[in-house]
Design a protein around this motif. Structure first.
Motif: not given
Length: 427
Positions: A330-333, A342-344, A409-411, A413-418
């Motif tokens: 999910v992080l990659d996509q 960035e992530w490990t 994880t969907d939540i 990445v949404l929060c990271v984007k916002l």
């Protein structure tokens, strides 16, 4: 989608509007998901229930050297448990003390003993004007909490892909007698999943401490916690490296079965030099007449040897690996190429480390909580809970079910984007 930093203000504004709409929809889902700690999932605990059946009222409770495990004695552990935990750490059994269930308690005791009574005859830390500890960051919050509890000054040491920044470690340790120790998670580190390179381990072993009572606190918590059979990190054995370098007393090593059997009911161990162990036993004889030898016997009868334990760990990996891979996918996509994180990609351990844009971690964690996903507090991976860049977030994919993990994880990445869009619009 092009990187966020390359977007115009209008494009960012449009992104913010769409992401805000998605976020409001996410809040309406009423999720209650906890990714805050690296706890084994129920399936992992269920997998070990056979441990409860190896001893019963008809069992022979005598150890291999003839001691009744139900009685007093063997303060430093039964011989079978010493051999088992020694093999986990790849050290000789005579260098091991087996305790109760918690390696964290052993570490706390080691710090407390050093504060009140000193190390092998040195001045107790409580009588010194200044005591410092090196803390590789990001790192394990409970390590930092111990040294903070005793009022010890903590110094940040950045992590590199090979382990702690050894140039800095050598400078502090070799030049400052107030530096008394360093916290280390040498294999699949918490939270980055980094394993120390051979050069890093050898540089640790070759340190020339300005303080005679300096010790490396080598928390080998994930010694056999691999995610893959064909891709496994290996590290040099620190005790033998220290002995070769002429520093046999410089390290305390810790491990436990907390994420192998039952988290609250496993066994823990410490390995060190004969001189260090003799020093530890002086106070240990006052603390206890003996730890839970029945539980030690139960573990050794269940696993029989380290090979049995390794086979058991493959079953753990089969449960955990899909969760790690799902999060990384999910992080990659969703975030790959956007330039906002960035992530490990760890090969073992219990965590994934995520670095957001500077100044965003606290807000991301807060928004996730608002949408029903609890993460480890931003800053927890740094001493005093203060991440200088407000960037690092520890992701613990182990406890939720695979379905819940995907939602969480969907939540995330949404929060990271916002939060990232909002940050860029403020610039």
């Amino acid at each position: 989608m092009k990187p966020y930093r390359e977007m115009s203000k209008d494009e960012l504004t449009q992104q913010k509007a769409e992401l805000t709409r998605q976020f409001e929809d996410a809040k309406k889902m009423g999720l209650k998901l906890d990714m805050s700690r690296g706890k084994p999932t129920v399936a992992q605990l269920d997998m070990t229930m056979g441990l409860m059946d190896v001893l019963n009222s008809d069992s022979d409770m005598t150890t291999m050297d003839g001691v009744d495990a139900r009685n007093y004695g063997l303060m430093d552990g039964i011989i079978e448990a010493k051999h088992l935990m020694a093999d986990v750490m790849s050290v000789p059994a005579e260098n091991v003390i087996v305790y109760g269930n918690s390696s964290l308690a052993i570490m706390y005791d080691a710090i407390s003993r050093s504060v009140t009574h000193g190390v092998m005859g040195s001045t107790p830390w409580c009588k010194l004007d200044q005591v410092k500890f090196l803390c590789p960051v990001p790192g394990y919050d409970r390590h930092f909490a111990i040294t903070q509890h005793f009022g010890i000054e903590m110094i940040l040491i950045p992590m590199t892909p090979d382990g702690p920044d050894m140039d800095l470690v050598e400078k502090y340790v070799n030049e400052d007698p107030a530096v008394k120790g360093i916290w280390c998670v040498p294999k699949y580190s918490n939270p980055q999943g980094i394993s120390y390179s051979d050069e890093t381990v050898r540089r640790f072993a070759a340190l020339k401490p300005a303080a005679e009572d300096f010790r490396i606190y080598w928390d080998n918590a994930y010694a056999i916690h691999h995610l893959y059979e064909d891709k496994q990190d290996q590290i040099l054995e620190i005790l033998s490296e220290c002995e070769k370098a002429g520093n046999p007393d410089m390290v305390y090593e810790f491990c436990s079965t907390s994420k192998i059997t039952f988290s609250g009911s496993g066994i823990a161990a410490m390995a060190s030099s004969p001189a260090n162990l003799a020093d530890v036993k002086k106070s240990l004889t006052l603390q206890t007449i003996g730890y839970d030898k029945v539980n030690q016997l139960r573990h050794t009868r269940y696993f029989k040897n380290v090979e049995g334990m390794m086979a058991h760990m493959k079953k753990h990996a089969d449960i955990l690996r899909p969760k790690f891979e799902a999060v990384l996918s999910v992080l990659d996509q969703e975030l790959g190429g956007l330039g906002i994180g960035e992530w490990t990609r760890p090969l073992g351990g219990y965590f994934i480390s995520f670095d957001a844009m500077e100044g965003c971690a606290k807000e991301i964690v807060a928004k996730c909580k608002e949408a029903g996903v609890v993460l480890t507090g931003a800053g927890a991976t740094f001493p005093y809970g203060k991440d200088p860049k407000d960037s690092n977030i520890r992701i613990a994919p182990t406890y939720p079910t695979s379905e819940d993990m995907a939602k969480a994880t969907d939540i995330f990445v949404l929060c990271v984007k916002l939060v990232s869009v909002e940050k860029l619009l403020q610039a």
